[in-house]
Motif scaffolding. Structure first.
Motif, PDB file in Angstrom:
ATOM      1  N   ASP A   1      46.618  39.102  32.660  1.00 49.05           N
ATOM      2  CA  ASP A   1      45.370  38.799  33.364  1.00 49.05           C
ATOM      3  C   ASP A   1      44.707  37.624  32.642  1.00 49.05           C
ATOM      4  O   ASP A   1      44.553  37.648  31.423  1.00 49.05           O
ATOM      5  N   MET A   2      44.366  36.597  33.405  1.00 53.30           N
ATOM      6  CA  MET A   2      43.741  35.409  32.800  1.00 53.30           C
ATOM      7  C   MET A   2      42.349  35.776  32.278  1.00 53.30           C
ATOM      8  O   MET A   2      41.642  36.563  32.900  1.00 53.30           O
ATOM      9  N   ASP A   3      41.974  35.197  31.163  1.00 54.07           N
ATOM     10  CA  ASP A   3      40.656  35.468  30.590  1.00 54.07           C
ATOM     11  C   ASP A   3      39.582  34.685  31.369  1.00 54.07           C
ATOM     12  O   ASP A   3      39.803  33.527  31.711  1.00 54.07           O
ATOM     13  N   TYR A   4      38.455  35.321  31.585  1.00 55.11           N
ATOM     14  CA  TYR A   4      37.294  34.752  32.336  1.00 55.11           C
ATOM     15  C   TYR A   4      37.728  33.599  33.246  1.00 55.11           C
ATOM     16  O   TYR A   4      37.253  32.485  33.120  1.00 55.11           O
ATOM     17  N   PHE A   5      38.586  33.945  34.195  1.00 51.08           N
ATOM     18  CA  PHE A   5      39.394  32.953  34.897  1.00 51.08           C
ATOM     19  C   PHE A   5      38.615  31.755  35.470  1.00 51.08           C
ATOM     20  O   PHE A   5      38.836  30.619  35.057  1.00 51.08           O
ATOM     21  N   PHE A   6      37.697  31.991  36.425  1.00 59.03           N
ATOM     22  CA  PHE A   6      37.015  30.852  37.054  1.00 59.03           C
ATOM     23  C   PHE A   6      36.253  30.040  35.996  1.00 59.03           C
ATOM     24  O   PHE A   6      36.260  28.808  36.009  1.00 59.03           O
TER      25      PHE A   6
ATOM     26  N   THR B   1      32.314  43.868  45.637  1.00 62.38           N
ATOM     27  CA  THR B   1      31.843  44.509  44.420  1.00 62.38           C
ATOM     28  C   THR B   1      30.706  45.453  44.777  1.00 62.38           C
ATOM     29  O   THR B   1      29.745  45.048  45.410  1.00 62.38           O
TER      30      THR B   1
ATOM     31  N   SER C   1      30.215  35.367  40.127  1.00 64.49           N
ATOM     32  CA  SER C   1      31.644  35.602  40.291  1.00 64.49           C
ATOM     33  C   SER C   1      32.227  36.014  38.955  1.00 64.49           C
ATOM     34  O   SER C   1      32.922  37.009  38.845  1.00 64.49           O
ATOM     35  N   THR C   2      31.963  35.203  37.976  1.00 66.80           N
ATOM     36  CA  THR C   2      32.327  35.557  36.609  1.00 66.80           C
ATOM     37  C   THR C   2      31.556  34.667  35.646  1.00 66.80           C
ATOM     38  O   THR C   2      30.877  33.734  36.061  1.00 66.80           O
TER      39      THR C   2
ATOM     40  N   TYR D   1      32.627  34.335  27.942  1.00 66.18           N
ATOM     41  CA  TYR D   1      32.242  35.402  27.016  1.00 66.18           C
ATOM     42  C   TYR D   1      30.898  35.115  26.343  1.00 66.18           C
ATOM     43  O   TYR D   1      30.178  36.053  26.003  1.00 66.18           O
TER      44      TYR D   1
ATOM     45  N   ARG E   1      28.428  36.514  28.684  1.00 61.43           N
ATOM     46  CA  ARG E   1      28.494  37.983  28.729  1.00 61.43           C
ATOM     47  C   ARG E   1      27.668  38.609  27.613  1.00 61.43           C
ATOM     48  O   ARG E   1      27.197  39.734  27.756  1.00 61.43           O
TER      49      ARG E   1
ATOM     50  N   SER F   1      29.995  40.156  36.398  1.00 62.32           N
ATOM     51  CA  SER F   1      30.447  39.849  37.755  1.00 62.32           C
ATOM     52  C   SER F   1      29.720  40.761  38.742  1.00 62.32           C
ATOM     53  O   SER F   1      29.518  41.941  38.460  1.00 62.32           O
TER      54      SER F   1
ATOM     55  N   ASP G   1      44.454  35.918  39.427  1.00 64.06           N
ATOM     56  CA  ASP G   1      44.636  35.719  37.971  1.00 64.06           C
ATOM     57  C   ASP G   1      45.408  36.842  37.300  1.00 64.06           C
ATOM     58  O   ASP G   1      45.301  37.017  36.098  1.00 64.06           O
TER      59      ASP G   1
ATOM     60  N   LYS H   1      41.677  42.220  25.497  1.00 68.49           N
ATOM     61  CA  LYS H   1      40.950  41.034  25.991  1.00 68.49           C
ATOM     62  C   LYS H   1      39.947  40.515  24.983  1.00 68.49           C
ATOM     63  O   LYS H   1      39.322  41.328  24.315  1.00 68.49           O
TER      64      LYS H   1
HETATM   65  N1  DCP Z   1      35.714  37.578  40.675  1.00 69.87           N
HETATM   66  C1  DCP Z   1      34.704  37.464  41.612  1.00 69.87           C
HETATM   67  N2  DCP Z   1      33.834  38.513  41.833  1.00 69.87           N
HETATM   68  C2  DCP Z   1      33.967  39.667  41.130  1.00 69.87           C
HETATM   69  C3  DCP Z   1      34.998  39.804  40.176  1.00 69.87           C
HETATM   70  C4  DCP Z   1      35.858  38.725  39.977  1.00 69.87           C
HETATM   71  O1  DCP Z   1      34.577  36.422  42.239  1.00 69.87           O
HETATM   72  N3  DCP Z   1      33.111  40.666  41.348  1.00 69.87           N
HETATM   73  C5  DCP Z   1      36.606  36.414  40.436  1.00 69.87           C
HETATM   74  C6  DCP Z   1      36.115  35.593  39.272  1.00 69.87           C
HETATM   75  C7  DCP Z   1      37.024  35.928  38.129  1.00 69.87           C
HETATM   76  C8  DCP Z   1      38.317  36.285  38.843  1.00 69.87           C
HETATM   77  O2  DCP Z   1      37.925  36.841  40.101  1.00 69.87           O
HETATM   78  O3  DCP Z   1      37.186  34.864  37.209  1.00 69.87           O
HETATM   79  C9  DCP Z   1      39.145  37.277  38.071  1.00 69.87           C
HETATM   80  O4  DCP Z   1      38.429  38.476  37.886  1.00 69.87           O
HETATM   81  P1  DCP Z   1      38.589  39.377  36.612  1.00 69.87           P
HETATM   82  O5  DCP Z   1      38.069  40.703  36.947  1.00 69.87           O
HETATM   83  O6  DCP Z   1      39.996  39.287  36.112  1.00 69.87           O
HETATM   84  O7  DCP Z   1      37.578  38.772  35.544  1.00 69.87           O
HETATM   85  P2  DCP Z   1      37.647  37.448  34.673  1.00 69.87           P
HETATM   86  O8  DCP Z   1      39.010  36.815  34.708  1.00 69.87           O
HETATM   87  O9  DCP Z   1      36.561  36.547  35.058  1.00 69.87           O
HETATM   88  O10 DCP Z   1      37.324  37.977  33.216  1.00 69.87           O
HETATM   89  P3  DCP Z   1      38.228  38.857  32.231  1.00 69.87           P
HETATM   90  O11 DCP Z   1      38.427  38.014  31.014  1.00 69.87           O
HETATM   91  O12 DCP Z   1      37.405  40.056  31.938  1.00 69.87           O
HETATM   92  O13 DCP Z   1      39.499  39.165  32.946  1.00 69.87           O
END
Ligand code: DCP
Ligand code: CA
Ligand code: CA
Length: 396
Positions: free
Chosen positions: A9-14, A47, A84-85, A88, A91, A97, A145, A208
């Motif tokens: 799983d990519m970290d804090y992807f967007f 969500t 969306s995200t 860290y 956070r 999110s 991701d 993570k």
């Molecule tokens: N996303 C979104 N709305 C949400 C949850 C996620 O738009 N309620 C989008 C943005 C995130 C991507 O999906 O970057 C991936 O979600 P993840 O749950 O994997 O969270 P992140 O990648 O952002 O963070 P983490 O490092 O915790 O995986």
């Protein structure tokens, strides 16, 4: 049969992509926000933000002035979007999110607020998945991701004779995958490896960000026991609440409940919960399920109960869903309608058909019946409506 499953799983992807594109953001809190009226991501999960998030701070900031000028509001959505995200750093301020942008703004006004650039993230995602696919012919892309790889073929490698060496080989694959993604995309991810999908995913969560965690078969129990019940896939906020009410907070406590008791409390999913708490999960890594649902949602410019407005918007959503259905050659069995009332309280209603269908009239009729029930049952103003079809089957 023993398996080895890798989850990444990519970290804090967007937000990480935004940091990569704008190195000046590094080290600062970055928040990526949706504020376009229509969901940009067709299969986006809705969500469900718990009621307690509907606090006074949020009500005050429903005032558009507070969120103007954030740069995260490309269509003048007046701050009606959600986070969306975030990276860290953000956070640390409690930004999560799904939270309204206005609340995130109050938690950290100095953060960098950016609009979602979904085209870019999809492009990056495709590139990452191209890398990932090379590691095993059995892969399952779960979202933009995230994916699973079945690495069980290591067992057939003649040179790897002991089980110890099998796990070590899997770990090396995980390290290599992380390295390759970082070298090619300059992005970090977290990898979890375990004997099944549930354990692999939980291993990822535990490591993570930018980590790698291997949970061998014999370590599963020790790994799962101290986790919170709601860490377990299948246990959402409602189920967790019921469990907490009877003093069950951790997985080792959950294991004290019999299968019958869990079935009695939660129905069919109770059995799955019983198995997962013990690290049992037979779910295969299945590429057929790349697309799990097709969905669209819309946030109204103003909360409303105007049936004409609501049904017009709904009709548009249905048309879009149907268009995608036709393009992808899927049929569906389950129709879900999502309704978010003022204050972020979100409800869903579903209907599962006897047989798969790809008929627009069936979709329209069933979906409208569900929507109507929302309008009848609850007199609150509506903020968002959505439609999702799932249980998809490819007709080709
Ligand atoms: N996303 C979104 N709305 C949400 C949850 C996620 O738009 N309620 C989008 C943005 C995130 C991507 O999906 O970057 C991936 O979600 P993840 O749950 O994997 O969270 P992140 O990648 O952002 O963070 P983490 O490092 O915790 O995986
Ligand atoms: Ca992620
Ligand atoms: Ca993810």
């Amino acid at each position: 049969m023993q398996r080895i499953i890798l989850h990444f799983d990519m970290d804090y992807f967007f937000a990480q992509i935004e940091e990569r594109e704008n190195p000046q953001f590094k080290g600062k809190p970055v928040v990526v926000c949706t504020s376009t009226p229509l969901s940009a991501n067709p299969s986006e999960e809705i969500t469900v933000v718990p009621e307690e998030d509907n606090n006074d701070a949020y009500k005050r900031s429903a005032n558009p002035e507070l969120v103007e000028g954030l740069g995260a509001d490309p269509k003048g959505g007046k701050g009606r979007g959600v986070v969306s995200t975030s990276n860290y750093e953000a956070r640390k301020y409690g930004i999560k999110s799904g939270m309204p942008i206005s609340k995130a703004y109050q938690l950290c006004p100095d953060a960098i607020f950016l609009p979602v650039n979904i085209e870019l993230y999809e492009k990056v995602s495709k590139q990452i998945m191209e890398i990932v696919k090379k590691y095993s012919p059995k892969y399952e892309i779960v979202s933009l991701d995230e994916a699973y790889l079945d690495l069980s073929n290591i067992f057939h490698d003649r040179e790897i004779i002991s089980i110890e060496k099998v796990w070590r080989a899997a770990e090396k694959i995980g390290e290599k995958l992380k390295r390759e993604i970082f070298e090619k995309e300059k992005l970090t991810c977290t990898v979890g490896i375990g004997p099944n999908k549930v354990v692999a995913k939980l291993a990822t969560e535990s490591a993570k960000p930018n980590g790698l965690k291997v949970v061998r078969s014999e370590e599963v129990e020790k790994f799962l026991d101290p986790l919170d019940v709601d860490d377990l896939p299948g246990i959402g906020p409602k189920t967790a609440k019921k469990l907490r009410a009877i003093g069950v907070n951790k997985i080792f406590e959950l294991k004290k409940l019999s299968k019958e008791k869990l079935k009695e409390m939660f129905g069919k999913i109770g059995e799955k919960i019983w198995e997962r708490a013990r690290g049992i999960d037979e779910e295969p890594v299945s590429p057929e399920e790349i697309i799990k649902s097709i969905g669209r949602q819309i946030t109204f410019e103003k909360d409303t109960r105007d049936p004409e407005l609501i049904f017009d918007a709904f009709e548009k959503l249905l048309k879009e869903v149907n268009k995608e259905l036709v393009e992808t050659h899927f049929s569906f069995k389950t129709i879900t309608v999502i309704c978010r009332y003022r204050g972020f309280e979100t409800h869903t209603k579903s209907k599962t058909l006897e047989k798969p269908s790809s008929d627009l009239t069936t979709l329209k009729n069933e979906a409208k019946k569900l929507l109507l029930r929302f309008l009848i049952e609850n007199k609150k103003l509506i903020r968002l409506i959505g439609i999702r079809i799932s249980n998809l089957k490819n007709n080709l």
